[in-house]
Design a protein around this motif. Sequence first.
Motif, PDB file in Angstrom:
ATOM      1  N   VAL A  10      -3.407   1.018  -4.344  1.00  0.00           N
ATOM      2  CA  VAL A  10      -4.458   1.441  -5.263  1.00  0.00           C
ATOM      3  C   VAL A  10      -3.949   1.264  -6.686  1.00  0.00           C
ATOM      4  O   VAL A  10      -2.825   1.672  -7.010  1.00  0.00           O
ATOM      5  CB  VAL A  10      -4.845   2.916  -5.031  1.00  0.00           C
ATOM      6  CG1 VAL A  10      -5.982   3.319  -5.958  1.00  0.00           C
ATOM      7  CG2 VAL A  10      -5.233   3.154  -3.572  1.00  0.00           C
ATOM      8  N   ASP A  11      -4.780   0.650  -7.570  1.00  0.00           N
ATOM      9  CA  ASP A  11      -4.344   0.476  -8.953  1.00  0.00           C
ATOM     10  C   ASP A  11      -4.768   1.667  -9.808  1.00  0.00           C
ATOM     11  O   ASP A  11      -5.422   2.609  -9.324  1.00  0.00           O
ATOM     12  CB  ASP A  11      -4.832  -0.861  -9.532  1.00  0.00           C
ATOM     13  CG  ASP A  11      -6.345  -0.943  -9.696  1.00  0.00           C
ATOM     14  OD1 ASP A  11      -7.016   0.110  -9.781  1.00  0.00           O
ATOM     15  OD2 ASP A  11      -6.885  -2.062  -9.750  1.00  0.00           O
ATOM     16  N   ASN A  12      -4.428   1.632 -11.081  1.00  0.00           N
ATOM     17  CA  ASN A  12      -4.691   2.777 -11.948  1.00  0.00           C
ATOM     18  C   ASN A  12      -6.154   2.894 -12.364  1.00  0.00           C
ATOM     19  O   ASN A  12      -6.527   3.835 -13.072  1.00  0.00           O
ATOM     20  CB  ASN A  12      -3.791   2.735 -13.191  1.00  0.00           C
ATOM     21  CG  ASN A  12      -3.934   1.443 -13.980  1.00  0.00           C
ATOM     22  OD1 ASN A  12      -4.862   0.668 -13.751  1.00  0.00           O
ATOM     23  ND2 ASN A  12      -3.018   1.196 -14.905  1.00  0.00           N
ATOM     24  N   LEU A  13      -6.987   1.959 -11.914  1.00  0.00           N
ATOM     25  CA  LEU A  13      -8.421   2.023 -12.159  1.00  0.00           C
ATOM     26  C   LEU A  13      -9.173   2.534 -10.933  1.00  0.00           C
ATOM     27  O   LEU A  13     -10.402   2.651 -10.968  1.00  0.00           O
ATOM     28  CB  LEU A  13      -8.960   0.642 -12.554  1.00  0.00           C
ATOM     29  CG  LEU A  13      -8.324   0.006 -13.802  1.00  0.00           C
ATOM     30  CD1 LEU A  13      -8.863  -1.403 -14.008  1.00  0.00           C
ATOM     31  CD2 LEU A  13      -8.571   0.867 -15.033  1.00  0.00           C
ATOM     32  N   GLY A  14      -8.441   2.809  -9.861  1.00  0.00           N
ATOM     33  CA  GLY A  14      -9.057   3.285  -8.634  1.00  0.00           C
ATOM     34  C   GLY A  14      -9.499   2.196  -7.685  1.00  0.00           C
ATOM     35  O   GLY A  14     -10.082   2.473  -6.628  1.00  0.00           O
ATOM     36  N   ASN A  15      -9.224   0.935  -8.029  1.00  0.00           N
ATOM     37  CA  ASN A  15      -9.536  -0.163  -7.122  1.00  0.00           C
ATOM     38  C   ASN A  15      -8.567  -0.137  -5.941  1.00  0.00           C
ATOM     39  O   ASN A  15      -7.384   0.168  -6.100  1.00  0.00           O
ATOM     40  CB  ASN A  15      -9.442  -1.505  -7.839  1.00  0.00           C
ATOM     41  CG  ASN A  15     -10.448  -1.633  -8.958  1.00  0.00           C
ATOM     42  OD1 ASN A  15     -11.636  -1.390  -8.764  1.00  0.00           O
ATOM     43  ND2 ASN A  15      -9.987  -2.009 -10.146  1.00  0.00           N
ATOM     44  N   ILE A  16      -9.085  -0.477  -4.767  1.00  0.00           N
ATOM     45  CA  ILE A  16      -8.309  -0.405  -3.535  1.00  0.00           C
ATOM     46  C   ILE A  16      -8.060  -1.815  -3.017  1.00  0.00           C
ATOM     47  O   ILE A  16      -8.990  -2.625  -2.920  1.00  0.00           O
ATOM     48  CB  ILE A  16      -9.060   0.410  -2.467  1.00  0.00           C
ATOM     49  CG1 ILE A  16      -9.444   1.798  -3.021  1.00  0.00           C
ATOM     50  CG2 ILE A  16      -8.208   0.569  -1.215  1.00  0.00           C
ATOM     51  CD1 ILE A  16     -10.446   2.541  -2.150  1.00  0.00           C
ATOM     52  N   TYR A  17      -6.810  -2.102  -2.688  1.00  0.00           N
ATOM     53  CA  TYR A  17      -6.428  -3.416  -2.167  1.00  0.00           C
ATOM     54  C   TYR A  17      -5.994  -3.237  -0.718  1.00  0.00           C
ATOM     55  O   TYR A  17      -5.030  -2.517  -0.442  1.00  0.00           O
ATOM     56  CB  TYR A  17      -5.290  -4.009  -2.996  1.00  0.00           C
ATOM     57  CG  TYR A  17      -5.628  -4.148  -4.469  1.00  0.00           C
ATOM     58  CD1 TYR A  17      -5.970  -5.379  -5.012  1.00  0.00           C
ATOM     59  CD2 TYR A  17      -5.619  -3.036  -5.312  1.00  0.00           C
ATOM     60  CE1 TYR A  17      -6.287  -5.496  -6.364  1.00  0.00           C
ATOM     61  CE2 TYR A  17      -5.939  -3.141  -6.661  1.00  0.00           C
ATOM     62  CZ  TYR A  17      -6.273  -4.368  -7.177  1.00  0.00           C
ATOM     63  OH  TYR A  17      -6.592  -4.491  -8.513  1.00  0.00           O
ATOM     64  N   VAL A  18      -6.709  -3.874   0.194  1.00  0.00           N
ATOM     65  CA  VAL A  18      -6.421  -3.687   1.613  1.00  0.00           C
ATOM     66  C   VAL A  18      -5.969  -5.002   2.233  1.00  0.00           C
ATOM     67  O   VAL A  18      -6.453  -6.080   1.883  1.00  0.00           O
ATOM     68  CB  VAL A  18      -7.647  -3.135   2.375  1.00  0.00           C
ATOM     69  CG1 VAL A  18      -8.058  -1.779   1.807  1.00  0.00           C
ATOM     70  CG2 VAL A  18      -8.818  -4.097   2.335  1.00  0.00           C
TER      71      VAL A  18
END
Length: 270
Positions: free
Chosen positions: A41-49
């Motif tokens: 998860v990045d600092n913008l709240g985007n999730i990488y799966v």
Amino acid sequence: MLLVAGLFQRAMGQEPSSPGYSATSFVLTLTIPQDIVDFSVDNLGNIYVINADNQLKKLGPKGDSLAVFNDVRRYGKIGSIDVTNPLKILVYYRDFTTIIELDRFLNIINTIDLRVQNILQAKAVGLAYDNNIWVFDELDTRLKRIGDDGSLVDQSTDFRQLFDTVPDPVSVQDRDGLVYLYDTARGVYIFDHYGTLKTHLDLSGWKDFGVIGKNMLGRDEHKFYRYQQSTLNLQEEPIPQAYQGASHIRISPMVIYVLKKTGLEVYSRK
């Protein structure tokens, strides 16, 4: 769960609230029912799966699809991803000792073959404070900082001169002026940005090691742990029943991400 809730508030520069502040303050707000093997998860709240087919997807905070990286066969299985900088995402392929840099749309912007620099085994890779890359060279037993062209920027002393037993880190994280190498069997090794050892803490046996501010977080099968560097205080709390059986748990300010066989669950503070 008061420990984790209190950590969130401290990380946001606030004091923990009353003793009634507990796990009930966090509710399940999103479930991503995919066959996910790892995530970040990045600092913008985007999730990488990363799914079982080795495909990397970027999802928004609400689970909406934003981008897909499909070049999954060239370098084998993804070993790790680092999304510290959402504009420069590191994807590390351990089998080929190769780092792919992606932009925010998951397009390739750079490829670094570490073997060209004679780094033949590197278990831990992470983004450095200056947008260079930290690499732990297992054969040379040094922590190295390399540039986008793979050239050596700086490196630590040979670990064989520092330790009786050389660390075997599973992750390297650059946070607030310090570099953290985490070895599951031996704990955390903390360095400055010049690769000089500051201290070693025997916080062994943790999963999902992470750093927020000066707090080190981790867990085992039954408990959450938080170690405060400023007070040398180690706190622990039972893991709530709702999180039991998770393969990965990631804590970020105000949100807890729990990966299970059925998918990724996102718990947010009310």
